[in-house]
Design an enzyme around this catalytic site. Structure first.
Site, mmCIF file in Angstrom:
data_model
loop_
_atom_site.group_PDB
_atom_site.id
_atom_site.type_symbol
_atom_site.label_atom_id
_atom_site.label_comp_id
_atom_site.label_asym_id
_atom_site.label_seq_id
_atom_site.Cartn_x
_atom_site.Cartn_y
_atom_site.Cartn_z
ATOM 1 N N CYS A 1 0.800 -1.220 0.000
ATOM 2 C CA CYS A 1 0.000 0.000 0.000
ATOM 3 C C CYS A 1 0.834 1.272 0.000
ATOM 4 O O CYS A 1 2.022 1.262 0.259
ATOM 5 C CB CYS A 1 -0.875 0.058 1.251
ATOM 6 N N TYR B 1 13.748 -2.104 -4.636
ATOM 7 C CA TYR B 1 12.731 -2.293 -5.660
ATOM 8 C C TYR B 1 11.487 -1.392 -5.542
ATOM 9 O O TYR B 1 11.039 -0.808 -6.529
ATOM 10 C CB TYR B 1 12.289 -3.768 -5.677
#
Ligand code: SF4
Length: 472
Positions: free
Chosen positions: A12, A252
């Site tokens: 999220c 990432y």
């Protein structure tokens, strides 16, 4: 790296603003810039001082707010959320912010992270009469706040937060104020900014740049910020804190233009590429990165090695998110649609392919195959994360341990499976040095649990997937 075909997904992103007449519109733009953190649902709750209003839905931010919904969200304070569903499933009820209305005051919640003791707390709360509207772990906080015997909302929130374990960056909003809390390990990034007289908080600083806000500082572990008409007050709910920032945010997840605790994500990735070269040099003709998140690391590897960096792989940005892949052939086609080799660059060349992680190994195998089919004479794979051999319980969907290729195979075996001429993963030490956070020892300052298996919090039996029970 292509998250949706690789099996590594963020859960999220959150954005909040207080003290601006266009709070909902700015939250929309903020969420847009956090879209990479979750594409399955989005929502905004706004307050005008008297009432909370909300709109949320499944899909991308511009799909959810594509038909003038923002026009009804009038107010000076707003919180918003983009969701990728790992905990609690993908039903609309689980799309955040969650909104709870009561006679006295309403409460909206937006959460990034994952609570490791949510099930234990749910059992306890249900035995005391609570009825849950969602299957999301986030709802636990609302019940704990409502049930708290303390008098003021601040005390209730502080008391409730002390019962939570795991990763959480929480935004809590009522008609009259907004509160911001970060778990005692500070596992997820959360930053504070200002926009004129308004306060802004966001999972990543790239959201500040989009709305024109100025970065002030990162929210600290165990901190509780209270923002209302009197301004900003800094309080805390825990003094036992130890920062364990998620390493994968640098490797990432976060956008390259974001800074996490003063370290720019692009610069950290470039430095990881340089470290990677120091640890695993190879003779080659060209360096390429798997778009988008491995480009920075590939540039770092190229600079350090003197081998030219080239765009050897192209990502097609217009492939639908929910491409259904019922068969192996269609899955292969799906990867081809998302990623194409540049034949003119790789043909007849020895290629260094830099990627940020290997989860199941299937995507790496396909990309190596693709590069060879386009004429690469050698493919040397360099991964700027150590092998992911342990699942994440803090809000990153790294798959079950059984699916993690590094939990079952050695580096040499993985090399063989993906069909590379050589394969190297960065070491844990190289990762820490490359990112540049000052770590006295592993797990101090930076979470490395998916590489080392050393979790910064207790892991509760009910957070463990059935397969994992005997392993943790
Ligand atoms: S276990 Fe891995 S993915 Fe999860 S918070 Fe820690 S470093 Fe990040």
């Amino acid at each position: 790296m292509l998250a949706d075909i690789k099996g590594l997904n963020e859960e999220c992103g959150v954005f909040g603003i207080w003290g601006h007449p266009d709070a909902a519109q700015l939250t929309y733009y903020g969420l847009h810039s956090l879209q990479h953190r979750g594409q399955e649902g989005a929502g905004i709750v706004v307050t005008n001082g008297e009432r909370l209003r909300t709109h949320k839905g499944s899909g991308l931010v511009n799909e959810v707010f594509g038909k003038g919904e923002l026009e009804n969200l009038i107010g000076h304070g707003a919180i918003g959320h983009v969701r990728y569903s790992t905990a609690g499933g993908n039903e609309l009820a689980n799309v955040q912010p969650l909104l709870f209305r009561s006679q006295t005051s309403s409460l909206a919640l937006a959460h990034n992270g994952n609570l490791v003791n949510a099930n234990a707390l749910k059992h306890q709360l249900e035995s005391q009469g609570s009825i849950f509207q969602t299957t999301s772990d986030t709802e636990v906080l609302a019940h704990l706040i409502k049930r708290s015997s303390y008098t003021t909302l601040k005390e209730k929130v502080q008391n409730a937060l002390t019962m939570l374990k795991g990763a959480y960056a929480f935004l809590v909003m009522t008609e009259k104020e907004m509160m911001v809390a970060l778990d005692p390990n500070g596992l997820r990034p959360l930053s504070l900014g200002i926009l004129g007289d308004a306060y802004v908080v966001a999972s990543e600083t790239c959201a500040f740049d989009v709305v024109g806000a100025t970065y002030v500082r990162d929210v600290q572990p165990g901190e509780l910020l209270i923002i209302n008409e009197d301004g900003l007050k800094v309080d805390s709910f825990s003094t036992s804190v130890q920062r364990s920032m998620c390493s994968m945010e640098y490797i990432y997840f976060s956008r390259p233009d974001s800074n996490i605790e003063g370290i720019n994500v692009h610069a950290a990735r470039k430095s990881l590429g340089k470290k990677m070269f120091e640890e695993a040099p190879v003779e080659a003709d060209v360096v390429t990165g798997v778009p988008d998140s491995s480009i920075s690391a590939a540039i770092g590897y190229a600079e350090a090695s003197g081998i030219p960096y080239e765009i050897g792989l192209i990502k097609n940005r217009y492939v639908g998110r929910t491409f259904i892949q019922p068969s192996q052939e269609l899955r292969e086609l799906g990867v081809k649609m998302k990623l194409s080799p540049v034949r003119g660059i790789v043909e007849g060349k020895r290629v260094v392919m830099v990627d940020d992680s290997i989860v199941r190994g299937t995507t790496s195998r396909r990309i190596v195959k693709m590069l060879r089919a386009a004429g690469a004479t050698e493919v040397h794979v360099r991964i700027t994360a150590p092998p992911i051999a342990h699942p994440c319980y803090y809000g990153i969907d790294t798959s079950e341990r059984a699916e993690l290729i590094a939990s079952k195979y050695s580096v040499e075996e993985i090399r063989e499976i993906i069909g590379a001429d050589s394969l190297s993963f960065i070491s844990v030490e190289g990762l820490m040095e490359g990112i540049g956070r000052s770590n006295a020892e592993p797990n101090c300052g930076q979470c490395l649990a998916c590489f080392t298996g050393r979790y910064p919090t207790e892991i509760y039996p009910d957070t463990v997937l059935p397969y994992e029970k005997e392993l943790v």
